[in-house]
Design a protein around this motif. Sequence first.
Motif, PDB file in Angstrom:
ATOM      1  N   GLU A   1      -1.799  -0.931  -7.448  1.00 27.85           N
ATOM      2  CA  GLU A   1      -2.168   0.475  -7.579  1.00 27.85           C
ATOM      3  C   GLU A   1      -3.214   0.874  -6.549  1.00 27.85           C
ATOM      4  O   GLU A   1      -3.209   2.015  -6.060  1.00 27.85           O
ATOM      5  N   ALA A   2      -4.102  -0.057  -6.190  1.00 26.58           N
ATOM      6  CA  ALA A   2      -5.073   0.229  -5.132  1.00 26.58           C
ATOM      7  C   ALA A   2      -4.353   0.423  -3.798  1.00 26.58           C
ATOM      8  O   ALA A   2      -4.700   1.316  -3.008  1.00 26.58           O
ATOM      9  N   MET A   3      -3.339  -0.382  -3.555  1.00 23.91           N
ATOM     10  CA  MET A   3      -2.556  -0.244  -2.324  1.00 23.91           C
ATOM     11  C   MET A   3      -1.785   1.076  -2.305  1.00 23.91           C
ATOM     12  O   MET A   3      -1.697   1.747  -1.267  1.00 23.91           O
ATOM     13  N   ILE A   4      -1.237   1.456  -3.437  1.00 24.06           N
ATOM     14  CA  ILE A   4      -0.504   2.723  -3.533  1.00 24.06           C
ATOM     15  C   ILE A   4      -1.446   3.889  -3.231  1.00 24.06           C
ATOM     16  O   ILE A   4      -1.115   4.792  -2.450  1.00 24.06           O
ATOM     17  N   ALA A   5      -2.630   3.871  -3.837  1.00 29.01           N
ATOM     18  CA  ALA A   5      -3.600   4.948  -3.630  1.00 29.01           C
ATOM     19  C   ALA A   5      -4.048   5.014  -2.168  1.00 29.01           C
ATOM     20  O   ALA A   5      -4.158   6.096  -1.577  1.00 29.01           O
ATOM     21  N   ALA A   6      -4.296   3.840  -1.578  1.00 23.06           N
ATOM     22  CA  ALA A   6      -4.755   3.816  -0.190  1.00 23.06           C
ATOM     23  C   ALA A   6      -3.656   4.262   0.772  1.00 23.06           C
ATOM     24  O   ALA A   6      -3.925   4.953   1.760  1.00 23.06           O
ATOM     25  N   THR A   7      -2.415   3.887   0.484  1.00 23.07           N
ATOM     26  CA  THR A   7      -1.293   4.300   1.325  1.00 23.07           C
ATOM     27  C   THR A   7      -1.105   5.815   1.254  1.00 23.07           C
ATOM     28  O   THR A   7      -0.828   6.474   2.259  1.00 23.07           O
ATOM     29  N   GLN A   8      -1.266   6.350   0.079  1.00 24.10           N
ATOM     30  CA  GLN A   8      -1.180   7.801  -0.109  1.00 24.10           C
ATOM     31  C   GLN A   8      -2.212   8.514   0.750  1.00 24.10           C
ATOM     32  O   GLN A   8      -1.915   9.517   1.419  1.00 24.10           O
ATOM     33  N   GLU A   9      -3.437   8.000   0.781  1.00 23.30           N
ATOM     34  CA  GLU A   9      -4.502   8.627   1.559  1.00 23.30           C
ATOM     35  C   GLU A   9      -4.311   8.421   3.056  1.00 23.30           C
ATOM     36  O   GLU A   9      -4.721   9.265   3.850  1.00 23.30           O
ATOM     37  N   GLU A  10      -3.703   7.308   3.440  1.00 27.57           N
ATOM     38  CA  GLU A  10      -3.511   6.995   4.857  1.00 27.57           C
ATOM     39  C   GLU A  10      -2.700   8.082   5.562  1.00 27.57           C
ATOM     40  O   GLU A  10      -2.983   8.435   6.705  1.00 27.57           O
ATOM     41  N   GLY A  11      -1.698   8.618   4.886  1.00 26.77           N
ATOM     42  CA  GLY A  11      -0.897   9.675   5.486  1.00 26.77           C
ATOM     43  C   GLY A  11      -0.824  10.890   4.586  1.00 26.77           C
ATOM     44  O   GLY A  11       0.263  11.417   4.307  1.00 26.77           O
ATOM     45  N   TRP A  12      -1.982  11.366   4.130  1.00 29.67           N
ATOM     46  CA  TRP A  12      -2.030  12.372   3.075  1.00 29.67           C
ATOM     47  C   TRP A  12      -1.328  13.678   3.442  1.00 29.67           C
ATOM     48  O   TRP A  12      -0.657  14.284   2.602  1.00 29.67           O
ATOM     49  N   SER A  13      -1.442  14.143   4.680  1.00 31.13           N
ATOM     50  CA  SER A  13      -0.836  15.432   5.024  1.00 31.13           C
ATOM     51  C   SER A  13       0.679  15.390   4.821  1.00 31.13           C
ATOM     52  O   SER A  13       1.261  16.321   4.244  1.00 31.13           O
ATOM     53  N   GLU A  14       1.317  14.300   5.280  1.00 34.61           N
ATOM     54  CA  GLU A  14       2.759  14.167   5.081  1.00 34.61           C
ATOM     55  C   GLU A  14       3.091  13.908   3.617  1.00 34.61           C
ATOM     56  O   GLU A  14       4.074  14.439   3.080  1.00 34.61           O
ATOM     57  N   THR A  15       2.255  13.101   2.964  1.00 40.79           N
ATOM     58  CA  THR A  15       2.511  12.766   1.561  1.00 40.79           C
ATOM     59  C   THR A  15       2.387  14.002   0.672  1.00 40.79           C
ATOM     60  O   THR A  15       3.190  14.213  -0.239  1.00 40.79           O
ATOM     61  N   ARG A  16       1.383  14.828   0.922  1.00 37.67           N
ATOM     62  CA  ARG A  16       1.210  16.049   0.128  1.00 37.67           C
ATOM     63  C   ARG A  16       2.435  16.941   0.246  1.00 37.67           C
ATOM     64  O   ARG A  16       2.907  17.504  -0.757  1.00 37.67           O
ATOM     65  N   ASP A  17       2.973  17.042   1.452  1.00 33.44           N
ATOM     66  CA  ASP A  17       4.178  17.849   1.654  1.00 33.44           C
ATOM     67  C   ASP A  17       5.358  17.268   0.871  1.00 33.44           C
ATOM     68  O   ASP A  17       6.139  18.013   0.272  1.00 33.44           O
TER      69      ASP A  17
END
Length: 290
Positions: A255-271
């Motif tokens: 879950e820490a890896m999932i959260a960090a991966t989400q933040e790593e590319g947040w602009s694309e992930t948010r979209d």
Amino acid sequence: MTDPTATVRELLREHYSSLTQSERKFATSLLENYPAAGLASITIVAANAEVSTPTVARMVQKLGFKGYPQFQQALLKELEAKVSGPTQRRDKWITEAPEGHLLNRFAQAVTDNLGQTLFNIDPEQFDSAVRKLANTEGRLYVVGGRITRALADYAFTHFQAIRQRVTHMTSSSATWPHYVLDMVEGDTLLMFDVRRYETNLQRLAELAADRGVKIILITDQWASPIAPVAQHSFNCWVEIPSAWDSNISTMMLLEAMIAATQEEGWSETRDRYDRLDELFDMTRLFRKFS
């Protein structure tokens, strides 16, 4: 006097800075085939590492052991723990577990596991692994074993929402060559493998590594045989008062890896999240409250 709860691998990491060049050479040789490389006689292991017998004896004492026999016994106990099945694990806890209600013993064991796991995670290695998980120039493959396939499924569900080009490999090893066929250099393979380690997963890792795929391994404190071919290997402490091992520390790391991966590319992930919510609304998959 060495810490009875520490593995030889942990002791090597703790004392590595104080080792001489020759002692580090032996330590590296041991870790390349751990713990089997240390189970032969002291003269044989020294010859295999191309160091002298006194070098091995000195390093063993630096780790806190009285001598090579005690060092070797510690390795044997680790090997025994690696291959133990549910019955042996339960018997160990029944005879060695502290007094008190199971809930208290379970909570203490889980807390200790989380602490040990976090203590042994290198932040730089974690960040490097996350960058690979977030890199959409390559495809991300996810696979687990008999028990850990549930973790692989959980990982896939989240990474599929976070980024594009994610593949969940089936639990049937007979289908894996079809996935390997499409693997190319620059791809990443996230693998889960805990004791008893699965030979089919090890072969998959070797095939993927030969194709230039970067492997991220999540394993237990004894380390899967996949570790030598993995670019990043994370050890999670798993023992609890049960015939089964715990996935709590493993899930924490995931879950820490999932959260960090989400933040790593947040602009694309948010979209992607926004567009995914629109699709959910169109399919009326979830109940909406207004």
